[in-house]
Motif scaffolding. Sequence first.
Motif, PDB file in Angstrom:
ATOM      1  N   PHE A 228       0.837  -1.197   0.000  1.00 31.56           N
ATOM      2  CA  PHE A 228       0.000   0.000   0.000  1.00 31.56           C
ATOM      3  C   PHE A 228       0.875   1.251   0.000  1.00 31.56           C
ATOM      4  O   PHE A 228       0.606   2.220  -0.740  1.00 31.56           O
ATOM      5  N   PHE A 229       1.945   1.248   0.790  1.00 27.51           N
ATOM      6  CA  PHE A 229       2.876   2.377   0.782  1.00 27.51           C
ATOM      7  C   PHE A 229       3.646   2.458  -0.533  1.00 27.51           C
ATOM      8  O   PHE A 229       3.978   3.549  -1.001  1.00 27.51           O
ATOM      9  N   GLN A 230       3.912   1.313  -1.141  1.00 30.60           N
ATOM     10  CA  GLN A 230       4.588   1.324  -2.437  1.00 30.60           C
ATOM     11  C   GLN A 230       3.726   1.993  -3.504  1.00 30.60           C
ATOM     12  O   GLN A 230       4.232   2.761  -4.335  1.00 30.60           O
ATOM     13  N   VAL A 231       2.428   1.738  -3.485  1.00 28.44           N
ATOM     14  CA  VAL A 231       1.528   2.402  -4.435  1.00 28.44           C
ATOM     15  C   VAL A 231       1.529   3.910  -4.199  1.00 28.44           C
ATOM     16  O   VAL A 231       1.547   4.709  -5.150  1.00 28.44           O
ATOM     17  N   THR A 232       1.539   4.310  -2.928  1.00 24.04           N
ATOM     18  CA  THR A 232       1.609   5.744  -2.606  1.00 24.04           C
ATOM     19  C   THR A 232       2.895   6.370  -3.136  1.00 24.04           C
ATOM     20  O   THR A 232       2.890   7.485  -3.684  1.00 24.04           O
ATOM     21  N   VAL A 233       4.016   5.660  -2.997  1.00 28.24           N
ATOM     22  CA  VAL A 233       5.296   6.165  -3.516  1.00 28.24           C
ATOM     23  C   VAL A 233       5.248   6.279  -5.030  1.00 28.24           C
ATOM     24  O   VAL A 233       5.776   7.255  -5.610  1.00 28.24           O
ATOM     25  N   TYR A 234       4.616   5.316  -5.714  1.00 28.57           N
ATOM     26  CA  TYR A 234       4.483   5.411  -7.172  1.00 28.57           C
ATOM     27  C   TYR A 234       3.720   6.674  -7.576  1.00 28.57           C
ATOM     28  O   TYR A 234       4.081   7.357  -8.549  1.00 28.57           O
ATOM     29  N   VAL A 235       2.665   6.981  -6.857  1.00 27.00           N
ATOM     30  CA  VAL A 235       1.876   8.175  -7.172  1.00 27.00           C
ATOM     31  C   VAL A 235       2.717   9.436  -6.981  1.00 27.00           C
ATOM     32  O   VAL A 235       2.699  10.353  -7.824  1.00 27.00           O
ATOM     33  N   ILE A 236       3.474   9.495  -5.872  1.00 30.37           N
ATOM     34  CA  ILE A 236       4.331  10.659  -5.620  1.00 30.37           C
ATOM     35  C   ILE A 236       5.402  10.777  -6.696  1.00 30.37           C
ATOM     36  O   ILE A 236       5.706  11.882  -7.193  1.00 30.37           O
ATOM     37  N   GLN A 237       5.993   9.663  -7.096  1.00 28.02           N
ATOM     38  CA  GLN A 237       7.026   9.707  -8.132  1.00 28.02           C
ATOM     39  C   GLN A 237       6.457  10.127  -9.478  1.00 28.02           C
ATOM     40  O   GLN A 237       7.117  10.840 -10.241  1.00 28.02           O
ATOM     41  N   SER A 238       5.258   9.680  -9.798  1.00 26.24           N
ATOM     42  CA  SER A 238       4.658  10.096 -11.073  1.00 26.24           C
ATOM     43  C   SER A 238       4.280  11.572 -11.065  1.00 26.24           C
ATOM     44  O   SER A 238       4.320  12.229 -12.121  1.00 26.24           O
ATOM     45  N   VAL A 239       3.918  12.120  -9.899  1.00 22.59           N
ATOM     46  CA  VAL A 239       3.609  13.539  -9.813  1.00 22.59           C
ATOM     47  C   VAL A 239       4.865  14.362 -10.081  1.00 22.59           C
ATOM     48  O   VAL A 239       4.840  15.355 -10.820  1.00 22.59           O
ATOM     49  N   ALA A 261      13.990  18.791 -25.336  1.00 21.71           N
ATOM     50  CA  ALA A 261      14.475  17.411 -25.386  1.00 21.71           C
ATOM     51  C   ALA A 261      14.525  16.797 -23.988  1.00 21.71           C
ATOM     52  O   ALA A 261      14.098  15.652 -23.775  1.00 21.71           O
ATOM     53  N   VAL A 262      15.031  17.575 -23.033  1.00 20.73           N
ATOM     54  CA  VAL A 262      15.071  17.086 -21.655  1.00 20.73           C
ATOM     55  C   VAL A 262      13.651  16.887 -21.124  1.00 20.73           C
ATOM     56  O   VAL A 262      13.367  15.918 -20.406  1.00 20.73           O
ATOM     57  N   ALA A 263      12.744  17.774 -21.484  1.00 20.20           N
ATOM     58  CA  ALA A 263      11.355  17.638 -21.041  1.00 20.20           C
ATOM     59  C   ALA A 263      10.723  16.355 -21.585  1.00 20.20           C
ATOM     60  O   ALA A 263       9.979  15.662 -20.882  1.00 20.20           O
ATOM     61  N   VAL A 264      11.042  16.028 -22.850  1.00 22.76           N
ATOM     62  CA  VAL A 264      10.488  14.793 -23.432  1.00 22.76           C
ATOM     63  C   VAL A 264      11.025  13.566 -22.705  1.00 22.76           C
ATOM     64  O   VAL A 264      10.266  12.633 -22.398  1.00 22.76           O
ATOM     65  N   VAL A 265      12.319  13.553 -22.421  1.00 21.96           N
ATOM     66  CA  VAL A 265      12.908  12.424 -21.687  1.00 21.96           C
ATOM     67  C   VAL A 265      12.268  12.291 -20.312  1.00 21.96           C
ATOM     68  O   VAL A 265      11.923  11.184 -19.862  1.00 21.96           O
ATOM     69  N   MET A 266      12.069  13.395 -19.639  1.00 19.24           N
ATOM     70  CA  MET A 266      11.465  13.354 -18.307  1.00 19.24           C
ATOM     71  C   MET A 266      10.001  12.925 -18.371  1.00 19.24           C
ATOM     72  O   MET A 266       9.504  12.242 -17.480  1.00 19.24           O
ATOM     73  N   MET A 267       9.307  13.290 -19.428  1.00 18.84           N
ATOM     74  CA  MET A 267       7.915  12.857 -19.586  1.00 18.84           C
ATOM     75  C   MET A 267       7.820  11.354 -19.802  1.00 18.84           C
ATOM     76  O   MET A 267       6.877  10.699 -19.324  1.00 18.84           O
ATOM     77  N   VAL A 268       8.785  10.804 -20.538  1.00 22.31           N
ATOM     78  CA  VAL A 268       8.791   9.348 -20.731  1.00 22.31           C
ATOM     79  C   VAL A 268       8.940   8.636 -19.388  1.00 22.31           C
ATOM     80  O   VAL A 268       8.204   7.669 -19.083  1.00 22.31           O
ATOM     81  N   VAL A 269       9.847   9.112 -18.548  1.00 24.16           N
ATOM     82  CA  VAL A 269      10.037   8.501 -17.233  1.00 24.16           C
ATOM     83  C   VAL A 269       8.804   8.734 -16.361  1.00 24.16           C
ATOM     84  O   VAL A 269       8.395   7.848 -15.594  1.00 24.16           O
ATOM     85  N   ALA A 270       8.195   9.909 -16.474  1.00 19.81           N
ATOM     86  CA  ALA A 270       6.958  10.169 -15.728  1.00 19.81           C
ATOM     87  C   ALA A 270       5.855   9.196 -16.146  1.00 19.81           C
ATOM     88  O   ALA A 270       5.073   8.711 -15.320  1.00 19.81           O
ATOM     89  N   GLY A 271       5.796   8.909 -17.455  1.00 17.96           N
ATOM     90  CA  GLY A 271       4.834   7.899 -17.916  1.00 17.96           C
ATOM     91  C   GLY A 271       5.134   6.526 -17.353  1.00 17.96           C
ATOM     92  O   GLY A 271       4.209   5.770 -17.006  1.00 17.96           O
ATOM     93  N   PHE A 272       6.410   6.188 -17.214  1.00 18.39           N
ATOM     94  CA  PHE A 272       6.779   4.905 -16.613  1.00 18.39           C
ATOM     95  C   PHE A 272       6.322   4.835 -15.151  1.00 18.39           C
ATOM     96  O   PHE A 272       5.808   3.801 -14.703  1.00 18.39           O
ATOM     97  N   PHE A 273       6.511   5.917 -14.417  1.00 17.35           N
ATOM     98  CA  PHE A 273       6.040   5.932 -13.026  1.00 17.35           C
ATOM     99  C   PHE A 273       4.524   5.787 -12.954  1.00 17.35           C
ATOM    100  O   PHE A 273       3.994   5.096 -12.075  1.00 17.35           O
TER     101      PHE A 273
END
Length: 337
Positions: A228-239, A261-273
């Motif tokens: 349950f805390f892991q799901v909460t951490v995923y939400v915080i990381q995606s934010v 370009a940096v924004a696109v890379v960061m968006m890809v990782v945000a999508g992964f989170f």
Amino acid sequence: MSGFDSNPFADPVDVNPFQDASITQATSGATESVGEYNPFSSPEMGALSGTTIPISSAASQPAVLQTSVEQSAQASAAAGQANLIRQQEELERKAAELERKEQELQSRGGGRTSTGEKENNWPPLPRILPVKPCFYQDFEEEIPEEYRRICKRMYYLWMFHTATLFLNILACLAYFTASAPHGVDFGLSILWFILFTPVSFICWYRPVYKAFRSDSSFSFFFFFFVFFFQVTVYVIQSVGIPSWGNSGWIAAISMIGTNLAVAVVMMVVAGFFTVNAILAVILLKMVHSKYRRTGASFTKAQQEFSSGVLSNRTVQTATANAVSSAAQGAFSRNQGI
């Protein structure tokens, strides 16, 4: 007026309807014809001839069914023999299958210690390294078939989680190169990768693996509490709160005007989170549905925890040492008094 002279209250005259002349003649004729008819006489002698054939003169023989009886007995014996052959073939097939499984277990059990215990095989490290595997993991051998798929999915989620943390380091590095004040995000991303990778494996993947392996209520409850805390951490990381070491949506959107370009890379990782958070919620529901079918309960979890703590040699040794130290201290104080 003669019809009115009779007394209506007088007893009726007993009249037998079967004494009528026409009925008597018909019944006597039928009786005679039946008596004269011999159904066993031959047609040539006439159906209504008065002669009868004595029973002693008739050639009577018992019905002989020897051929059919012998054929049915032979068919039954052949069917029984075919059934025995089929059962023997089935037993031989099962014996061959058991022997094959035993050979597979022996081949896989080649990685056993001298005491007969299973040798750890995870993580799969080269033998030349001084570091050895810490856990034993085998889905086909240890996990029942009905839980094997969901257990593998939890393992794949952990692998995806680890890959996302590694990509987060690269995204935070790009974030740091584009904006020097965000070096703290790059440092924290390295810390999160080093910390969360083994902690997630030990704290929520291994408990769910043990829960499905041994139907442990305590492992199920521990997994639910930590995951349950892991799901909460995923939400915080995606934010992606700035200066938290996560390449989330807020941090990625803030870089669109500075470096696309940096924004696109960061968006890809945000999508992964975000995908991590969605998959975690789905798998949490799936594990909970499997848990409800196992018959686990909080009472069983308490009993397993109590028995596990009491039977643990480390806990027993620590308790014995503490009791002996307290007894020795009390005895020394009494002597000093």
